[in-house]
Design an enzyme around this catalytic site. Sequence first.
Site, short mmCIF file in Angstrom:
data_model
loop_
_atom_site.label_atom_id
_atom_site.label_comp_id
_atom_site.label_asym_id
_atom_site.label_seq_id
_atom_site.Cartn_x
_atom_site.Cartn_y
_atom_site.Cartn_z
N LYS A 144 1.41 7.50 24.22
CA LYS A 144 1.18 7.36 25.77
C LYS A 144 2.31 7.96 26.40
O LYS A 144 2.25 8.92 27.31
CB LYS A 144 1.08 5.69 26.00
CG LYS A 144 -0.05 5.16 25.71
CD LYS A 144 -1.41 5.86 26.14
CE LYS A 144 -2.72 5.35 25.64
NZ LYS A 144 -3.74 6.16 26.11
N SER B 140 -2.78 6.69 30.32
CA SER B 140 -1.67 6.39 29.62
C SER B 140 -1.56 4.90 29.62
O SER B 140 -2.32 4.08 29.54
CB SER B 140 -0.52 7.06 30.53
OG SER B 140 0.93 6.96 29.68
N TYR C 237 1.27 3.44 19.43
CA TYR C 237 0.73 3.73 20.63
C TYR C 237 1.68 4.15 21.87
O TYR C 237 1.46 4.90 22.72
CB TYR C 237 0.26 2.29 20.83
CG TYR C 237 -0.47 2.05 22.22
CD1 TYR C 237 -1.67 2.66 22.21
CD2 TYR C 237 -0.11 1.27 23.24
CE1 TYR C 237 -2.41 2.79 23.53
CE2 TYR C 237 -0.97 1.16 24.32
CZ TYR C 237 -2.14 1.67 24.51
OH TYR C 237 -2.66 1.72 25.82
#
Length: 309
Positions: A186, A168, A182
């Site tokens: 995550k 992550s 992004y």
Amino acid sequence: MTATYMNSSVPFMYDSYPAVAPERFQGQLQGKTAIVTGGSSGIGRAVCKAFASAGASVACIARREPRLKTLVDEIKAEGGKAIPLAVDISEKDAAKKIVSQVEAELGPVDILVNVAGIARLGPLVDEPEDLDIWWKVHEVNVRAPALLTRAVLPSMIERKSGAVISVSSVVATWPSPIQTAYASSKAAISKFHESLAAELEGTGVLSFALNPGSVESELGAPDDAINTASQHPMLEKMRQMLKSPRKKQTAQLPADVCVALVCDPRCKVLNGRHVEAAQDLSPVLEEAEKEGGGRIGKDRLYLVNIGIL
């Protein structure tokens, strides 16, 4: 070397340290099979070597076959066992093909480590209206790990043993301008592992998300990682930050933490958590082992958490 992190009292690590040192777990994974994606460089490469050092047979997955072959040759030269599989994990049916081939060559999968990932930097308003590049980040960072996890779970559950780890990021828990793709991917993968751990309770299969820290990588290397058509001032600030000569974690650190999460039985108390590779595990485990999980349980620490009044 240690420091502080986010005003935490837990030591901040930059490299491997005694609690996760490779010699602690050497040979403990003999007879086990691991799949590692993103194996051709950076964190993924280090994870492949770390699990091989611990005795596992490792399927090294990435797109760049020459680099994979070099990695596998290194592992074999050091006495380990590994195979290279040059696959784009975002392709249709890639997960099924990977797991089928690994099971045929190495046996049932005991460990899955999803390292492969891509980034996209740029404000949402400047993205193409179809958001195809934006969604590609989720295809690689969320969909592919979920498909691989789905493919390995039946055998793990049947054998009442296994571990799934996905890389992550700190941006899963921080506001991150120009990183909507992004950061949301995550946050999704960290929440995925929390939910997965809950639904797998009692099966013997463990589930972890791991923030690797600030590690030098090729994450931003693809041509479309930065939206060059955008003039947003944060883009230039981000470019300068990425180029700045600041101290970073080694790739070996998160790699060794991955092995520790699988090998050290104490780490079961962190099942479902968003683990910080750059924090010394020892005090974290000590707190988690207290009645009710200590502060970690009470305050729901190491989770993607929304607090309310």
